[in-house]
Motif scaffolding. Structure first.
Motif, PDB file in Angstrom:
ATOM      1  N   GLY A  88       0.846  -1.187   0.000  1.00 37.53           N
ATOM      2  CA  GLY A  88       0.000   0.000   0.000  1.00 37.53           C
ATOM      3  C   GLY A  88       0.876   1.230   0.000  1.00 37.53           C
ATOM      4  O   GLY A  88       2.063   1.155   0.301  1.00 37.53           O
TER       5      GLY A  88
ATOM      6  N   ASN B 285      -0.846  -1.876  -5.931  1.00 32.23           N
ATOM      7  CA  ASN B 285      -0.785  -2.247  -4.522  1.00 32.23           C
ATOM      8  C   ASN B 285      -2.065  -2.975  -4.097  1.00 32.23           C
ATOM      9  O   ASN B 285      -3.104  -2.854  -4.746  1.00 32.23           O
ATOM     10  CB  ASN B 285      -0.633  -0.991  -3.653  1.00 32.23           C
ATOM     11  CG  ASN B 285       0.783  -0.458  -3.626  1.00 32.23           C
ATOM     12  OD1 ASN B 285       1.727  -1.176  -3.308  1.00 32.23           O
ATOM     13  ND2 ASN B 285       0.940   0.812  -3.976  1.00 32.23           N
TER      14      ASN B 285
ATOM     15  N   GLU C 250       4.090   8.234  -1.694  1.00 33.44           N
ATOM     16  CA  GLU C 250       3.133   7.737  -2.684  1.00 33.44           C
ATOM     17  C   GLU C 250       1.788   8.447  -2.525  1.00 33.44           C
ATOM     18  O   GLU C 250       1.145   8.832  -3.502  1.00 33.44           O
ATOM     19  CB  GLU C 250       2.955   6.217  -2.517  1.00 33.44           C
ATOM     20  CG  GLU C 250       4.174   5.388  -2.907  1.00 33.44           C
ATOM     21  CD  GLU C 250       5.296   5.403  -1.872  1.00 33.44           C
ATOM     22  OE1 GLU C 250       5.025   5.770  -0.705  1.00 33.44           O
ATOM     23  OE2 GLU C 250       6.446   5.064  -2.236  1.00 33.44           O
TER      24      GLU C 250
ATOM     25  N   SER D  49      12.151   3.170  -0.998  1.00 37.14           N
ATOM     26  CA  SER D  49      12.036   1.773  -1.433  1.00 37.14           C
ATOM     27  C   SER D  49      11.720   1.694  -2.924  1.00 37.14           C
ATOM     28  O   SER D  49      12.117   0.746  -3.603  1.00 37.14           O
ATOM     29  CB  SER D  49      11.021   0.998  -0.587  1.00 37.14           C
ATOM     30  OG  SER D  49       9.797   1.646  -0.554  1.00 37.14           O
TER      31      SER D  49
HETATM   32  N1  URA Z   1       5.421   0.258  -0.360  1.00 35.83           N
HETATM   33  C1  URA Z   1       4.442  -0.406  -0.991  1.00 35.83           C
HETATM   34  O1  URA Z   1       4.139  -1.546  -0.668  1.00 35.83           O
HETATM   35  N2  URA Z   1       3.824   0.195  -1.998  1.00 35.83           N
HETATM   36  C2  URA Z   1       4.124   1.429  -2.422  1.00 35.83           C
HETATM   37  O2  URA Z   1       3.514   1.914  -3.364  1.00 35.83           O
HETATM   38  C3  URA Z   1       5.160   2.102  -1.747  1.00 35.83           C
HETATM   39  C4  URA Z   1       5.791   1.511  -0.717  1.00 35.83           C
END
Ligand code: URA
Length: 188
Positions: free
Chosen positions: A44, A83, A49, A60
């Motif tokens: 997510g 996600n 984001e 990440s």
């Molecule tokens: N970590 C996730 O799992 N999804 C993203 O979009 C950003 C970081």
């Protein structure tokens, strides 16, 4: 089920099916080429984001892009990234089972339209939801599973690799296996 990508996206962007809509800045629908054969699924959105409305754009995400590009995968051209939940869980907590259940039909619909040949699950939450609720990611990353005619592979979440850099080589091996599988199946 929405038959067109545009109507799916339009409706998802207005979603209020769970309480995550109250604290989000943006819905993070996903990014990449919806005509590609390879899909990556994360957990997510995090803070960056949520602010940008795009998946994996923080630290990440930079690491993910590096590993992707090393095996000739690019979010601009030949993969799609989405996600399990489309809205940021406050304080970056794990999305609850209820939130995942509320959101999963968007991802199902995305998957039905994309028709990927390979799905890569980034991290434990995605692997448990998509592949098997009992999966042990530290033991089973890099293994190919088949479900509903789609090849699926779990790998470690890039955020976990940033916390624990000693796991990076093992995770990169997963990407090399993925490259071999793509060659074997001649899907690119
Ligand atoms: N970590 C996730 O799992 N999804 C993203 O979009 C950003 C970081």
């Amino acid at each position: 089920m929405f038959e067109s990508w545009e109507s799916l996206k339009d409706n998802c962007m207005k979603c209020k099916k769970c309480r995550l809509c109250e604290t989000r800045t943006n819905v993070v629908f996903g990014e990449g080429n919806p005509n590609s054969k390879i899909m990556f699924i994360g957990e997510g959105p995090g803070e960056n984001e949520d602010l940008q409305g795009r998946p994996f754009v923080g630290r990440s995400g930079k690491l993910l892009d590096k590993m992707l590009n090393a095996v000739d995968l690019y979010r601009e051209t030949n993969i799609y990234i989405a996600n399990i939940v489309k809205c940021r869980p406050p304080q970056n907590r794990d999305p609850s089972i209820e939130e995942q259940e509320c959101c999963i039909d968007w991802l199902r619909n995305q998957t039905l339209l994309i028709k990927p040949k390979i799905i890569v699950c980034l991290g434990r939450i995605a692997a448990m939801k998509i592949i098997n609720p009992d999966i042990k990611i530290t033991k089973e990353h890099g293994i190919f599973f088949e479900k509903n005619g789609i090849i699926m592979m779990p790998t470690l979440h890039p955020a976990a690799l940033l916390r624990n850099p000693s796991q990076k080589p093992g995770a990169f091996e997963d990407f090399l296996k993925l490259r071999d599988k793509i060659k074997e199946l001649q899907i690119m």
